[in-house]
Design a protein around this motif. Structure first.
Motif, PDB file in Angstrom:
ATOM      1  N   ASN A   1      -3.852   3.598  11.767  1.00 26.57           N
ATOM      2  CA  ASN A   1      -3.776   4.376  10.532  1.00 26.57           C
ATOM      3  C   ASN A   1      -4.433   5.725  10.815  1.00 26.57           C
ATOM      4  O   ASN A   1      -5.633   5.793  11.100  1.00 26.57           O
TER       5      ASN A   1
ATOM      6  N   ARG B   1       0.848  -1.179   0.000  1.00 25.02           N
ATOM      7  CA  ARG B   1       0.000   0.000   0.000  1.00 25.02           C
ATOM      8  C   ARG B   1       0.890   1.238   0.000  1.00 25.02           C
ATOM      9  O   ARG B   1       0.621   2.229  -0.633  1.00 25.02           O
TER      10      ARG B   1
ATOM     11  N   PHE C   1     -10.951   2.296   6.246  1.00 27.37           N
ATOM     12  CA  PHE C   1     -10.737   3.686   5.829  1.00 27.37           C
ATOM     13  C   PHE C   1     -12.024   4.493   5.752  1.00 27.37           C
ATOM     14  O   PHE C   1     -11.988   5.726   5.736  1.00 27.37           O
TER      15      PHE C   1
ATOM     16  N   CYS D   1      -9.312  -3.756   8.245  1.00 27.36           N
ATOM     17  CA  CYS D   1      -8.615  -2.791   7.382  1.00 27.36           C
ATOM     18  C   CYS D   1      -8.465  -3.381   5.984  1.00 27.36           C
ATOM     19  O   CYS D   1      -8.308  -4.594   5.813  1.00 27.36           O
TER      20      CYS D   1
END
Ligand SMILES: Nc1nc2c(c(=O)[nH]1)N[C@H]1C(S)=C(S)[C@@H](COP(=O)(O)O)O[C@H]1N2
Ligand SMILES: [Mo]
Length: 334
Positions: free
Chosen positions: A90, A25, A248, A147
């Protein structure tokens, strides 16, 4: 102090896959010129807490919360230890490595805070910091968090249904979507100061849901975890939790919620639309272009070498949301 992480030659295939995904990523961002090669190699999860120690970590800035509502959603799966929930994050506003948010958000000031609900509503609402935890009865919800990078946790959140807030705002018939925005404050958020340290994101971080998704009883506004107010690295003072979607979508440190009739732009979709869609429903059958989503590494109390790879479930196991997507091709609307 966390020890520096050293990639181990004894990693199992499973663990190597997880690390590869994580690096992949970031490889996207690197290829786009947002992360230097040295950063890419130097940063990974910190070793602290990854070798089986189960110390309880209670971040000093968090306050106990009252939640009297009986918990509606319970699961039997083992909860991810609190110190992992609060040190493996994150939150690109505070840096792109997993351990950066816990370190760099420690001084993040969340008072005063204003959360505004506006747009296509009859009754715009402004909540101050105190109202976030007092206006609605709080309840605990134990949810899986999956995630897109193929790791997952089980987290006991404290919060209230987003639907309660939206109902008070009284949406117009024409409202079809809900847009969310994170605080924009480059003085406090180092990742917002330049495109290199902030992962190439055009800040503020924005997210969106269809109105029916936003009104679903599973959709939570979280103000706490493990019985206390949210640590800054987890999105203090208020963040979204949408447990059937990739992590996200669960936008942190929200200042604005806007009802609209158009599908709002979303941060990861803007950055790489072929990789991250608007819907982002957890789906083991729809691979990410660069890795499979069929399984995930569940983060529990075991160390880095623990075998904890499990099958990913459709909608992250929350089948009750399936009717929301009854006539949709989820390969196309990923
Ligand atoms: N504003 C903002 N929200 C965000 C992110 C971010 O970088 N910025 N990261 C997202 C991602 S990719 C995940 S997996 C979750 C992680 O939440 P946690 O750190 O509380 O586990 O937050 C989400 N919300
Ligand atoms: Mo994520």
């Amino acid at each position: 102090m966390p020890k520096p992480f050293k990639p181990s030659v004894t990693l199992t295939d499973n663990d190597v896959t997880d690390e590869s995904i994580y690096f992949n990523r970031r490889t996207l961002l690197k290829s786009m010129g947002f992360i230097g090669a040295s950063t890419l190699l130097a940063n990974s999860a910190s070793a602290a807490g990854w070798f089986g120690d189960d110390k309880e970590d209670t971040p000093s800035r968090t306050q106990p919360l009252d939640f009297t509502q009986p918990a509606k959603y319970q699961i039997e799966e083992t909860r991810t230890p609190q110190h992992k929930v609060t040190t493996y994050n994150n939150f690109y506003e505070f840096g792109t490595s997993k351990d950066a948010p816990a370190k760099r958000a420690s001084e993040f000031q969340t008072t005063p805070w204003t959360l505004t609900v506006d747009g296509m509503v009859k009754n715009p609402i402004t909540l101050d910091h105190n109202a976030l935890t007092t206006r609605f009865p709080l309840e605990e919800r134990i949810y899986r968090l999956r995630c897109v990078e193929a790791w997952s946790m089980v987290i006991p959140w404290v919060g209230f249904e987003l639907a309660s807030l939206i109902k008070q705002a009284d949406p117009l018939m024409s409202a079809k979507y809900v847009a969310f925005e994170t605080l924009y404050d480059p003085k406090q958020m180092p990742g917002q100061r330049n495109r290199f340290t902030g992962g190439g994101i055009d800040y503020p971080y924005v997210e969106g849901l269809r109105l029916d998704e936003a009104m679903h009883p599973l959709t939570l506004l979280s103000v706490g975890l493990y019985g206390k107010t949210l640590p800054p690295q987890n999105g203090a003072p208020i963040r979204l939790v949408v447990p059937w979607k990739y992590g996200f979508k669960s936008i942190k440190s929200i200042v604005r919620i806007t009802l609209t009739d158009k599908q709002p732009p979303t941060t990861w979709n803007r950055l790489a639309s072929n990789e991250y869609g608007f819907y982002a429903n957890v789906n083991p059958k729809v691979s990410h272009p660069r890795w499979s989503q069929a399984s995930e590494r569940r983060i529990t109390s075991g160390g880095l070498l623990t075998r904890n790879r499990i099958a990913t479930q459709m909608f992250n196991g929350y089948d009750e949301v399936a009717p929301l997507y009854a006539n949709m091709d989820l390969t196309r609307f990923y």
